[in-house]
Enzyme design. Sequence first.
Site, PDB file in Angstrom:
ATOM      1  N   ASP A 133       0.886  -1.160   0.000  1.00  0.00           N
ATOM      2  CA  ASP A 133       0.000   0.000   0.000  1.00  0.00           C
ATOM      3  C   ASP A 133       0.931   1.218   0.000  1.00  0.00           C
ATOM      4  O   ASP A 133       2.047   1.127   0.500  1.00  0.00           O
ATOM      5  CB  ASP A 133      -0.840  -0.064   1.285  1.00  0.00           C
ATOM      6  CG  ASP A 133      -1.638   1.197   1.500  1.00  0.00           C
ATOM      7  OD1 ASP A 133      -2.256   1.666   0.543  1.00  0.00           O
ATOM      8  OD2 ASP A 133      -1.621   1.720   2.625  1.00  0.00           O
ATOM      9  N   LYS A 134       0.501   2.349  -0.573  1.00  0.00           N
ATOM     10  CA  LYS A 134       1.425   3.496  -0.635  1.00  0.00           C
ATOM     11  C   LYS A 134       1.437   4.319   0.651  1.00  0.00           C
ATOM     12  O   LYS A 134       2.416   4.350   1.389  1.00  0.00           O
ATOM     13  CB  LYS A 134       1.097   4.416  -1.824  1.00  0.00           C
ATOM     14  CG  LYS A 134       2.062   5.629  -1.908  1.00  0.00           C
ATOM     15  CD  LYS A 134       1.780   6.515  -3.093  1.00  0.00           C
ATOM     16  CE  LYS A 134       0.680   7.508  -2.832  1.00  0.00           C
ATOM     17  NZ  LYS A 134       1.049   8.612  -1.923  1.00  0.00           N
TER      18      LYS A 134
END
Length: 748
Positions: free
Chosen positions: A444-445
């Site tokens: 996930d960023k």
Amino acid sequence: MSKHQHDDHHKHHGEHKSEPPEHDHTQGHDHSGHSKDTHHHHEQKAGEDHSQHAHTQGMEHAHHEHAGHAKADHQKAQHGGHGGHGEHGGHGGDAHKGHHDHHAHMIADFRKRFWISLVLTIPILLLAPMVQKFLGLEGLRFAGDVFLSFLLSSVVFFYGGYPFLKGIFDELKKLQPGMMTLIALAISVAYFYSSAVVFGLEGKTFFWELATLIDIMLLGHWIEMKSVMGASRALEELAKLMPSDAHKIMPDGSVQDVPLSELQPGDRVLVKPGEKVPADGIVVEGQTSVNEAMLTGESKPVSKKSGDKVIGGSINGEGSITIEVQKTGKDSFLSQVIDLVREAQESKSKTQDLANRAAFWLTMIAIVGGGLTLFIWLAIMNKDFAFALERTVTVMVITCPHALGLAVPLVVAVSTAISARNGLLIRNRAAFEAGRNIQAIIFDKTGTLTKGEFGVTDIINLDSKLDDSEILTLAASVEAHSEHPIARGIVNSSQKALPVSDFKAIPGKGARGKVDGQEVMVVSPGYLRENNIQLENKQIEALNAQGKTVVYVLVNGSVVGAIALADIIRPESKEAIRRLKEMGIRTMMLTGDNRQVAKWVADELGLDEYFAEVLPQEKAAKVKEVQARGLTVAMTGDGVNDAPALVQADVGIAIGAGTDVAVEAADIVLVRSNPLDVVAIIGLAKATYRKMVQNLAWATGYNAFAIPLAAGVLYSYGILLSPAMGAVLMSLSTVIVAINARFLKVEK
């Protein structure tokens, strides 16, 4: 801010706002303000709600079963008889303490039996004709010495051999003959045969071999149990972390020492320098640094001020602080960690099943091998019964699968303890072991690869008289008076700020103020457009193309520079990606953010692939898409909004869970928000498997070599193993397995 400056901060809402390519400064602030502040509030709440939900459902019942969560099913089946965490949730480890005390009692029992048996073995050895002959002590013989030898050996057999004699009944009752069956058969055959010889049967006694065999078996068990005990000490250490009482601040302002059990959420407690924090809470007064190493593995003290969270069990540094209690008992971080570690120790290892099967077959081989040895030496080789029986006893002793039985549990115990000490919490052992086969990892960023907060990434200097740091200082001086996230990002990125007079917010456009007698403005692109300030710069265009937010700095009406801001990439992310690629693992990123921002982060980190503008509900489908390529996939996210993707992945890793550790969807929970811990957990999975295979290979290989030797295949070459030597070799094999397990470590 650029068209889709729609960070993953919005991942909870599943929104996609489309805005003009450039909009005014205030809108930029507001938008980011929503991004950061709402995100923080919302995620915190989501995290707490999730944690609460996870705890009530996951801890009170034996295990919470997720709909469609295949991994949970296997845990549920394995922990069915566990009785639920509810019964030991609120005390931070009483159940563990009970188990631990029982284990300690068993160690003491084996130690006592060993020493008493050893003392009795000395006269048995001195009375043995073979030993007397070897030492030249034939003069020690006297009438009736064989009866004394019989009496002493009987005590050693029934007292020293009791754990093994009891063990054979336990194993046979379960129809699972194993190690105890082998030992009990070997010592019983030796004892009853020798006793028959004393009372008239023709042959020779085995009393000294019997006594030394029992001594060595007791010693081996004692060493093994101490190894297991040492390996599982992480829980005991964690349970010890909590102080016994707290300095509660009463409504009248007085301070009263109360037991931890009396603390309630909302209470205020005083924590003095050097003391342990009594419960999870928020600092409401004071400033200090806190050592959280035992909980998170983070060696550096973490500074804490008003509004910061503290974890119960961490050690306060130099300052006095007042905290407001948020979580106590079974809801506390420490208690959840203890439950997660216990879960991991109880969750079955697939490799363990293999070891158990091997141990069962080894027992069968020993019994059949013992019978065949007896038959061959008696019927085919025409040896006397005493000789044939000695070979049989030796085969049965040397085949004891102690090393095999310990090969996996010791490694499991050591790896669980190591991971807990380093803030890597394994919830599902089967998934953890699958970690060694990971071929692709999806991050996930926001909050995982990036910090989830705005910061300055670039400074474009448009005035040769000023350097970059001076432009940033001027901007930070004016923005220090503003509460907008962009303003805060600029202030946090600057080393210093100068005094400002005549500060004014420019509605919808930015802010202005006087610094050192010069008028300084920090404004949006919209302000330049409205005031017909023409500016063309390829660097600024490139920054806009990356999806960054660009603001301009004006001094006395002239543009002197531009400042670009974006979600700050964590400094550890680049190193983590580099090391994962070295392992041959494909690295990918999932984000709800726009393509420009995603591309910029992916290029900065050297990712193999990225997926942008992915809505929260679409994340699991993306994981499935990557799995459809035939890859074993790990998903790494913040564990709250990434739950479906974490469940879908072969290995779900929740990162940076902070105090909300009960992330039901994840197989592995990493306490720190450090992508390098993902590398550490994969490294540990590979090292753990290597150790298991080494131990299994050693244990089975040793038996394959030792059984024929014990049966007497090299008898014609004068090589013959006595039962006592067989026991020495077997115990040595066990100790080697135990030592090998202890060499397991986390690669940092």
